[in-house]
Structures are given as C-alpha cells and as structure tokens.
Design a protein around this motif. Sequence first.
Motif, short mmCIF file in Angstrom:
data_model
loop_
_atom_site.label_atom_id
_atom_site.label_comp_id
_atom_site.label_asym_id
_atom_site.label_seq_id
_atom_site.Cartn_x
_atom_site.Cartn_y
_atom_site.Cartn_z
N ARG A 1 -1.10 6.51 -5.05
CA ARG A 1 -2.21 6.12 -4.16
C ARG A 1 -3.51 6.06 -4.95
N GLN A 2 -3.71 7.05 -5.82
CA GLN A 2 -4.92 7.10 -6.64
C GLN A 2 -4.96 5.91 -7.60
N GLN A 3 -3.83 5.58 -8.20
CA GLN A 3 -3.77 4.43 -9.12
C GLN A 3 -4.10 3.14 -8.39
N GLN A 4 -3.59 2.98 -7.18
CA GLN A 4 -3.89 1.77 -6.42
C GLN A 4 -5.36 1.70 -6.05
N ALA A 5 -5.97 2.83 -5.77
CA ALA A 5 -7.39 2.85 -5.41
C ALA A 5 -8.25 2.43 -6.60
N GLN A 6 -7.82 2.77 -7.81
CA GLN A 6 -8.58 2.45 -9.01
C GLN A 6 -8.35 1.02 -9.46
N SER B 1 0.85 -1.19 0.00
CA SER B 1 0.00 0.00 0.00
C SER B 1 0.89 1.25 0.00
N ARG C 1 5.03 14.69 -2.83
CA ARG C 1 3.60 14.66 -2.53
C ARG C 1 2.79 14.26 -3.75
N GLU C 2 3.10 14.86 -4.89
CA GLU C 2 2.36 14.56 -6.12
C GLU C 2 2.56 13.10 -6.53
N ASN D 1 0.99 5.04 0.58
CA ASN D 1 0.37 6.23 1.13
C ASN D 1 1.43 6.96 1.95
N GLU E 1 0.57 10.83 -4.09
CA GLU E 1 -0.87 10.96 -4.33
C GLU E 1 -1.28 10.27 -5.63
N THR E 2 -0.45 10.39 -6.66
CA THR E 2 -0.74 9.74 -7.94
C THR E 2 -0.74 8.23 -7.79
#
Length: 126
Positions: free
Chosen positions: A69-74, A38, A62-63, A40, A66-67
Amino acid sequence: MANYDRREHLKAIHASRKALTYQKVDEVIKRLIRANGSINFNSVANEAGVAKAILYNHPELRERIETLRQQQAQAPTAKQIKREMNESNKDALIESLKRRIKKLEEENKQLREQLKVAYAEVYKKL
C-alpha cells in the motif's frame, strides 16, 4: 480409535485452514499487482473472501499489505506522469513543431511554384 488425539487433529485442521488462507491472500495480492489494482485491507479481504481481522491479526500478511500500500502511494499516477512529461518535454515539443511548420511552409512554397509553371503551360496552349 485409541490413537486418535483430538488436539493434534484440531491443530492439523487449523494449520491447513491457515495455509489455505495464506494461499488465497497471496493469489489475490499477485492478481492485484498484475492488474494495477489498489492494494489495501478492504480490497484484499473482499477479493480473497476472508475477514479483514485475519489480515490485521497475522503480522506477515499485515506487513506485506502495508508495504505494498505504501509503495502504491509513492508511485506516481498516470495523470502525474503525463503532467510531468508535458512540463519537461514542452520545449522539445515546441522545437519539433517549429521544424515541422518550416518544412510544411517550404513544401507549400514549392507546390505554389509548380502550380505557377502548370498555369503558364496551360495559358500558352490557349
């Protein structure tokens, strides 16, 4: 000693520490990607041994976090993939099992016929 500039020396130290921090964070992110971990702010900060504030205060880091993390969420999880496979392949699986049952029933029928012949031969010998 006359050429010693304290400001320049501090800037050099700061730059080397910043480079080391970026390198540690980069290695941790790569390791987490390879391990499917994970990604984050907490996990990266703990693995790299840096404060979360460093990650939040450096826009590049940070960017990137966040990118990722967003990819893993999708990305679908293993359970979601399995569920989707089950739903989409259900008909194909049923057909495959029906063919297998039919083949086994035919094989069973042939074996019963062979058994009848073998019993008949044994009966004739008696």
